[in-house]
Motif scaffolding. Structure first.
Motif, PDB file in Angstrom:
ATOM      1  N   ALA A  59       0.875  -1.241  -0.061  1.00 18.83           N
ATOM      2  CA  ALA A  59       0.088  -0.079   0.087  1.00 18.83           C
ATOM      3  C   ALA A  59       0.851   1.243   0.066  1.00 18.83           C
ATOM      4  O   ALA A  59       0.656   2.413  -0.535  1.00 18.83           O
ATOM      5  N   LEU A  60       1.938   1.141   0.651  1.00 17.61           N
ATOM      6  CA  LEU A  60       2.722   2.310   0.809  1.00 17.61           C
ATOM      7  C   LEU A  60       3.552   2.460  -0.467  1.00 17.61           C
ATOM      8  O   LEU A  60       3.729   3.642  -0.970  1.00 17.61           O
ATOM      9  N   GLN A  61       3.985   1.342  -0.871  1.00 15.75           N
ATOM     10  CA  GLN A  61       4.702   1.694  -2.310  1.00 15.75           C
ATOM     11  C   GLN A  61       3.865   1.902  -3.461  1.00 15.75           C
ATOM     12  O   GLN A  61       4.177   2.888  -4.228  1.00 15.75           O
ATOM     13  N   ALA A  62       2.317   1.739  -3.489  1.00 14.52           N
ATOM     14  CA  ALA A  62       1.559   2.344  -4.599  1.00 14.52           C
ATOM     15  C   ALA A  62       1.291   3.675  -4.290  1.00 14.52           C
ATOM     16  O   ALA A  62       0.818   4.194  -5.381  1.00 14.52           O
ATOM     17  N   ARG A  63       1.593   4.322  -3.058  1.00 12.41           N
ATOM     18  CA  ARG A  63       1.619   5.545  -2.826  1.00 12.41           C
ATOM     19  C   ARG A  63       2.703   6.407  -3.407  1.00 12.41           C
ATOM     20  O   ARG A  63       3.134   7.325  -3.069  1.00 12.41           O
ATOM     21  N   GLY A  64       3.814   5.575  -3.786  1.00 15.68           N
ATOM     22  CA  GLY A  64       5.119   6.412  -4.280  1.00 15.68           C
ATOM     23  C   GLY A  64       6.079   6.491  -3.083  1.00 15.68           C
ATOM     24  O   GLY A  64       7.214   7.133  -3.437  1.00 15.68           O
ATOM     25  N   LEU A  65       5.770   5.774  -1.972  1.00  9.52           N
ATOM     26  CA  LEU A  65       6.898   5.869  -1.075  1.00  9.52           C
ATOM     27  C   LEU A  65       7.908   4.850  -1.083  1.00  9.52           C
ATOM     28  O   LEU A  65       7.569   3.585  -1.624  1.00  9.52           O
ATOM     29  N   GLU A  66       8.798   5.028  -0.638  1.00  6.93           N
ATOM     30  CA  GLU A  66      10.317   4.094  -0.752  1.00  6.93           C
ATOM     31  C   GLU A  66      10.356   3.636   0.616  1.00  6.93           C
ATOM     32  O   GLU A  66      10.480   4.505   1.620  1.00  6.93           O
ATOM     33  N   ILE A  67      10.656   2.390   0.848  1.00 10.92           N
ATOM     34  CA  ILE A  67      10.935   1.660   2.258  1.00 10.92           C
ATOM     35  C   ILE A  67      12.321   1.854   2.449  1.00 10.92           C
ATOM     36  O   ILE A  67      13.194   1.056   1.766  1.00 10.92           O
ATOM     37  N   VAL A  68      12.899   2.564   3.416  1.00 11.94           N
ATOM     38  CA  VAL A  68      14.062   2.777   3.514  1.00 11.94           C
ATOM     39  C   VAL A  68      14.751   1.979   4.713  1.00 11.94           C
ATOM     40  O   VAL A  68      15.763   1.351   4.562  1.00 11.94           O
ATOM     41  N   ALA A  69      13.740   1.500   5.775  1.00 14.18           N
ATOM     42  CA  ALA A  69      13.948   0.551   6.651  1.00 14.18           C
ATOM     43  C   ALA A  69      12.797  -0.211   7.180  1.00 14.18           C
ATOM     44  O   ALA A  69      11.948   0.486   7.188  1.00 14.18           O
ATOM     45  N   ARG A  70      13.096  -1.325   7.684  1.00 12.11           N
ATOM     46  CA  ARG A  70      12.075  -2.202   8.183  1.00 12.11           C
ATOM     47  C   ARG A  70      12.513  -3.018   9.341  1.00 12.11           C
ATOM     48  O   ARG A  70      13.792  -3.496   9.396  1.00 12.11           O
ATOM     49  N   ARG A  71      11.822  -3.082  10.304  1.00  7.83           N
ATOM     50  CA  ARG A  71      12.344  -3.763  11.677  1.00  7.83           C
ATOM     51  C   ARG A  71      11.144  -4.496  12.400  1.00  7.83           C
ATOM     52  O   ARG A  71      10.208  -3.762  12.470  1.00  7.83           O
ATOM     53  N   GLY A  72      11.311  -5.482  12.975  1.00 13.73           N
ATOM     54  CA  GLY A  72      10.550  -6.164  14.032  1.00 13.73           C
ATOM     55  C   GLY A  72      10.635  -5.390  15.274  1.00 13.73           C
ATOM     56  O   GLY A  72      11.870  -5.203  15.580  1.00 13.73           O
ATOM     57  N   VAL A  73       9.460  -5.146  16.062  1.00 18.93           N
ATOM     58  CA  VAL A  73       9.561  -4.559  17.399  1.00 18.93           C
ATOM     59  C   VAL A  73       9.072  -5.492  18.411  1.00 18.93           C
ATOM     60  O   VAL A  73       8.146  -6.165  18.131  1.00 18.93           O
ATOM     61  N   ARG A  74       9.881  -5.759  19.359  1.00 19.42           N
ATOM     62  CA  ARG A  74       9.487  -6.681  20.339  1.00 19.42           C
ATOM     63  C   ARG A  74       9.517  -7.987  20.074  1.00 19.42           C
ATOM     64  O   ARG A  74       8.485  -8.784  19.805  1.00 19.42           O
ATOM     65  N   LEU A  75      10.685  -8.482  19.615  1.00 18.64           N
ATOM     66  CA  LEU A  75      10.762  -9.820  19.022  1.00 18.64           C
ATOM     67  C   LEU A  75      11.038 -10.739  20.098  1.00 18.64           C
ATOM     68  O   LEU A  75      10.024 -11.940  20.572  1.00 18.64           O
ATOM     69  N   SER A  76      12.015 -10.890  21.073  1.00 21.08           N
ATOM     70  CA  SER A  76      12.259 -11.708  22.154  1.00 21.08           C
ATOM     71  C   SER A  76      11.314 -11.876  23.204  1.00 21.08           C
ATOM     72  O   SER A  76      10.768 -12.882  23.562  1.00 21.08           O
ATOM     73  N   TYR A  77      10.804 -10.638  23.779  1.00 22.75           N
ATOM     74  CA  TYR A  77       9.672 -10.508  24.587  1.00 22.75           C
ATOM     75  C   TYR A  77       8.557 -11.353  24.487  1.00 22.75           C
ATOM     76  O   TYR A  77       7.973 -12.131  25.377  1.00 22.75           O
ATOM     77  N   ASP A  78       8.090 -11.201  23.415  1.00 22.10           N
ATOM     78  CA  ASP A  78       6.931 -11.872  23.166  1.00 22.10           C
ATOM     79  C   ASP A  78       6.906 -13.361  22.623  1.00 22.10           C
ATOM     80  O   ASP A  78       6.038 -13.877  22.594  1.00 22.10           O
ATOM     81  N   MET A  79       8.334 -13.591  22.480  1.00 18.38           N
ATOM     82  CA  MET A  79       8.357 -15.241  22.202  1.00 18.38           C
ATOM     83  C   MET A  79       8.605 -15.938  23.413  1.00 18.38           C
ATOM     84  O   MET A  79       8.360 -17.218  23.562  1.00 18.38           O
ATOM     85  N   MET A  80       8.776 -15.226  24.439  1.00 16.81           N
ATOM     86  CA  MET A  80       9.209 -15.865  25.760  1.00 16.81           C
ATOM     87  C   MET A  80       7.810 -16.174  26.774  1.00 16.81           C
ATOM     88  O   MET A  80       6.688 -15.320  26.607  1.00 16.81           O
ATOM     89  N   SER A  81       7.782 -17.144  27.692  1.00 17.72           N
ATOM     90  CA  SER A  81       6.898 -17.296  28.448  1.00 17.72           C
ATOM     91  C   SER A  81       6.733 -16.231  29.583  1.00 17.72           C
ATOM     92  O   SER A  81       8.066 -15.709  29.593  1.00 17.72           O
ATOM     93  N   CYS A  95      10.105   5.380   5.711  1.00 19.85           N
ATOM     94  CA  CYS A  95       9.670   5.532   4.350  1.00 19.85           C
ATOM     95  C   CYS A  95       9.766   6.937   3.789  1.00 19.85           C
ATOM     96  O   CYS A  95       9.951   7.753   4.708  1.00 19.85           O
ATOM     97  N   ARG A  96      10.246   7.030   2.734  1.00 17.69           N
ATOM     98  CA  ARG A  96      10.711   8.287   2.111  1.00 17.69           C
ATOM     99  C   ARG A  96       9.783   8.465   0.912  1.00 17.69           C
ATOM    100  O   ARG A  96       9.499   7.704   0.023  1.00 17.69           O
ATOM    101  N   ARG A  97       9.392   9.743   0.827  1.00 14.87           N
ATOM    102  CA  ARG A  97       8.660   9.994  -0.359  1.00 14.87           C
ATOM    103  C   ARG A  97       9.511  10.620  -1.554  1.00 14.87           C
ATOM    104  O   ARG A  97      10.160  11.420  -1.509  1.00 14.87           O
ATOM    105  N   ALA A  98       9.603   9.809  -2.552  1.00 17.17           N
ATOM    106  CA  ALA A  98      10.637  10.041  -3.683  1.00 17.17           C
ATOM    107  C   ALA A  98      10.094  11.063  -4.505  1.00 17.17           C
ATOM    108  O   ALA A  98       8.704  11.463  -4.786  1.00 17.17           O
TER     109      ALA A  98
END
Length: 254
Positions: A193-215, A251-254
């Protein structure tokens, strides 16, 4: 589904989400990502920032401390009242505008150099309309920091817990009136959806990986700093960026 308004439960939301390790980790990850990934010009004073659906204004506070001009909007008057208290030091500076409005209806008199929209998409009925408004608010070569509740992580969590009926029915929405978001988002769908609006994905990251995988018992034995370090080590790698409880996209607006 209409957009969720936190009037009446803003204090509970503030306490349960932000006064907890999970809220602390989410905020710390996003702050570090912006500090390391944004171009230097967007960390300087005198730029315009839109904190869209900004709640009590933690991200706004960072921008205000840098001397930037911030518009923070939210549909909830109660959340804005908390933001006014949290950001009271800037009330007379002329840097901060608090506006009660949905993102889609905010009157924008000039484009923004940086748009921040964190933990909002999962609470709105029409994601496309919100993304349209956010993109329209960006200046040419402007940046957007977008974080959302991740459908992939919810599916994984239900597999770990053995919730086979939920998985079969793909019934992942939280209970109405609760604090579990009703509209977890598919990262691929959001990126498309973002790329369809002309935005470039500069970086992507998962947030709260280890915490949510643990008991819960393991979480209590691990420090937030150690879990954050592991999240940072793996969060931008394949396939882990798409498995965090939240996904953060820059994201960056190209």
């Amino acid at each position: 589904m209409s957009d969720r308004n936190f009037d009446g439960i803003a204090q509970r939301f503030h306490r349960n989400i932000y006064h907890s390790p999970k809220g602390e980790m989410r905020l710390a990850s996003c702050r570090r990502e912006l500090q390391e990934q944004l171009p230097e010009r967007l960390l300087a004073p005198d730029i315009r920032v839109w904190d869209a659906g900004g709640g009590i204004g933690q991200m706004s506070a960072d921008c205000l401390e840098r001397g930037q001009s911030v518009v923070l909007n939210d549909v909830s008057g109660d959340m804005l009242a908390l933001a006014a208290t949290e950001l009271a030091a800037y009330s007379d500076s002329g840097q901060l505008s608090l506006v009660q409005s949905p993102i889609q209806a905010l009157a924008i008199d000039a484009p923004f150099d940086l748009v921040i929209c964190h933990a909002v998409l999962e609470w709105v009925g029409d994601m496309e309309a919100v993304l349209d408004a956010l993109t329209d608010g960006m200046a040419p070569d402007g940046y957007m920091s977008l974080m959302f509740y991740n459908l992939n992580a919810l599916i994984m969590g239900n597999m770990i817990k053995g919730n086979l009926y939920k998985l079969r029915d793909e019934d992942f929405a939280g209970h109405p009136g609760g604090l579990t978001p009703p509209k977890p988002r598919d990262p691929v769908e959001v990126i498309n959806a973002l790329q369809a609006r002309g935005l470039e994905i500069v970086a992507r990251r998962g947030v709260r990986l280890s915490y949510d995988m643990m008991s819960r018992s393991l979480r209590a034995e691990r420090s937030v700093d150690d879990m954050l370090a592991i999240d940072w080590q793996y969060g931008a790698r394949e396939p882990f960026w798409a498995l965090g409880r939240y996904v953060h996209l820059l994201c960056r607006r190209a």
